[in-house]
Design an enzyme around this catalytic site. Structure first.
Site, PDB file in Angstrom:
ATOM      1  N   ASN A  38      45.422  43.992  70.997  1.00  0.00           N
ATOM      2  CA  ASN A  38      44.137  43.340  71.175  1.00  0.00           C
ATOM      3  C   ASN A  38      43.074  43.927  70.241  1.00  0.00           C
ATOM      4  OD1 ASN A  38      41.595  43.457  73.607  1.00  0.00           O
ATOM      5  ND2 ASN A  38      42.435  41.523  72.889  1.00  0.00           N
ATOM      6  N   PHE A  69      54.592  45.498  65.968  1.00  0.00           N
ATOM      7  CA  PHE A  69      55.812  45.734  66.733  1.00  0.00           C
ATOM      8  C   PHE A  69      56.421  44.368  67.037  1.00  0.00           C
ATOM      9  CE2 PHE A  69      58.061  46.201  70.799  1.00  0.00           C
ATOM     10  CZ  PHE A  69      58.929  47.227  70.468  1.00  0.00           C
ATOM     11  N   PHE A  93      52.320  56.775  71.632  1.00  0.00           N
ATOM     12  CA  PHE A  93      53.301  56.466  70.579  1.00  0.00           C
ATOM     13  C   PHE A  93      53.020  57.167  69.252  1.00  0.00           C
ATOM     14  CE2 PHE A  93      53.242  52.294  73.035  1.00  0.00           C
ATOM     15  CZ  PHE A  93      54.338  52.636  73.819  1.00  0.00           C
ATOM     16  N   LYS A 139      42.088  55.760  71.729  1.00  0.00           N
ATOM     17  CA  LYS A 139      41.310  56.409  72.781  1.00  0.00           C
ATOM     18  C   LYS A 139      42.255  57.107  73.751  1.00  0.00           C
ATOM     19  CE  LYS A 139      37.285  53.540  72.135  1.00  0.00           C
ATOM     20  NZ  LYS A 139      36.306  52.577  72.628  1.00  0.00           N
ATOM     21  N   LYS A 184      35.966  58.661  78.638  1.00  0.00           N
ATOM     22  CA  LYS A 184      35.235  57.587  79.328  1.00  0.00           C
ATOM     23  C   LYS A 184      36.179  56.650  80.065  1.00  0.00           C
ATOM     24  CE  LYS A 184      36.368  54.326  76.241  1.00  0.00           C
ATOM     25  NZ  LYS A 184      36.713  52.914  76.322  1.00  0.00           N
TER      26      LYS A 184
END
Length: 351
Positions: A14, A42, A98, A121, A205
């Site tokens: 995304n 992928f 990963f 993140k 966060k």
């Protein structure tokens, strides 16, 4: 004139696809960058077709960013080494679990003069404790790595709604280079040198957002969520001070987009909050909800809470971070969701 810089985007979910729209557009118009942008995808089958074929033919990532066209100079490549071969600039945007394997796979096909930027993140738990994702890339690939973190929900960036973001870079020259690659009129970038704090903000966060989602599931209201955000920010700052390499953390960094802005938007939007709310309402496990709600995307908040909890436990500091600890214990140890509130009530900030 120097040869234009070749760009590879490592990841195509995304957020990776939203960033590919920006990078592809800028590479097409700015002479400093090679026009063709390779994006490692992928490989998956979607409705009987390979995802790379769909992206290269229809110029849309129909699985992870449906409804938004990718520039036709963004080329989906199914093999990581083929995508990274000869790249001058690498944009890392994959789930944090990963990254080690991907770096190992491409290490000898990327020059040490290449430069990287991570949009990932999360943090990693190494034998010495905390390990930043940028450090893993830096050590495994021997390249300079900047970080980009901010209040950037991917679909809103793809829709070209105005937002800000922060690049943290130990080399201002490289930070400004990536600003040139990534900035648009509606994606405004500030470059700071406090790169470790920028990266920690992006990871921590997500833990706070899980706590906010629990409170939404309990129907606690906006006052409670404001307390979660404030107390979560206090724990983020305390954690950054504890684990910074030199003990120096600029409080100004928390006022950048990577800090308080990203924290607010993630606690009101974003997948960590959404899945945590469903967890509180349904009693289903995080793994089941991830499969049901995220269409193949990965959740970062619970995994990061586990890494942070193990680091704090190792150092005997769990009691000083009750919000972080409660999120981990609720996700993984069966602690009741309603105890999120007692964690707020007895927070050391109030003593």
């Amino acid at each position: 004139m120097a040869a234009p810089l070749k760009v590879c985007i490592v990841g195509s979910g995304n957020w990776g696809s939203a960033i590919a729209r920006i990078v592809g557009g800028n590479a097409r118009t700015l002479q400093r960058f090679a026009t063709t942008v390779k994006m490692w995808v992928f490989e998956e089958n979607v409705n009987g077709r390979k995802l790379t074929d769909i992206i290269n033919t229809d110029h849309e990532n129909v699985k992870y960013l449906p409804g938004y066209k990718l520039p036709d100079n963004v080329v989906a490549v199914p093999h990581l080494r083929d995508a990274a071969e000869g790249a001058d600039l690498l944009v890392f945007v994959v789930p944090h679990q990963f990254i080690r394997g991907l770096c190992d796979e491409m290490v000898d096909c990327v020059s040490r003069t290449a430069r990287g930027i991570t949009l990932i993140k999360g943090i990693d738990e190494g034998p010495e404790g905390l390990k930043l994702i940028s450090d893993i890339i830096r050590e495994k690939m021997d390249i300079d790595v900047s970080v980009l973190m901010g209040a950037n929900i991917a679909n809103e960036v793809a829709a070209e709604n105005f937002c800000e973001t922060t690049i943290g870079s130990k080399s201002m020259e490289n930070g400004l280079l990536f600003k040139e690659l990534l900035q648009t009129p509606n994606f405004r970038i500030t470059v700071v040198d406090d790169a470790d704090t920028v990266e920690l903000c992006g990871a921590l966060k997500n833990i706070v957002a899980v706590g906010a989602g629990f409170c939404d599931g309990l129907r606690c209201g906006d006052n409670t969520k404001a307390a979660v955000i404030r107390l979560g920010l206090m724990e983020m700052i305390a954690f950054a001070k504890l684990f910074s390499k030199d003990g120096v953390v600029s409080s100004a960094t928390f006022l950048e987009s990577c800090g308080v802005a990203d924290l607010i938007t993630t606690c009101y939007g974003g997948r960590n909050r959404r899945v945590a709310e469903a967890f509180a309402k349904t009693g289903k496990t995080i793994e089941v909800l991830e499969q049901e709600m995220l269409n193949g995307q990965k959740l970062q908040g619970p995994a990061t809470s586990a890494e942070v909890y193990h680091i704090l436990k190792e150092k005997g500091l769990v009691d000083k971070f009750p919000l972080f600890a409660a999120v981990y214990q609720i996700c993984f140890e069966g602690r009741p969701v309603r105890e999120m509130i007692s964690c707020l009530q007895s927070h050391p900030e109030h003593l």
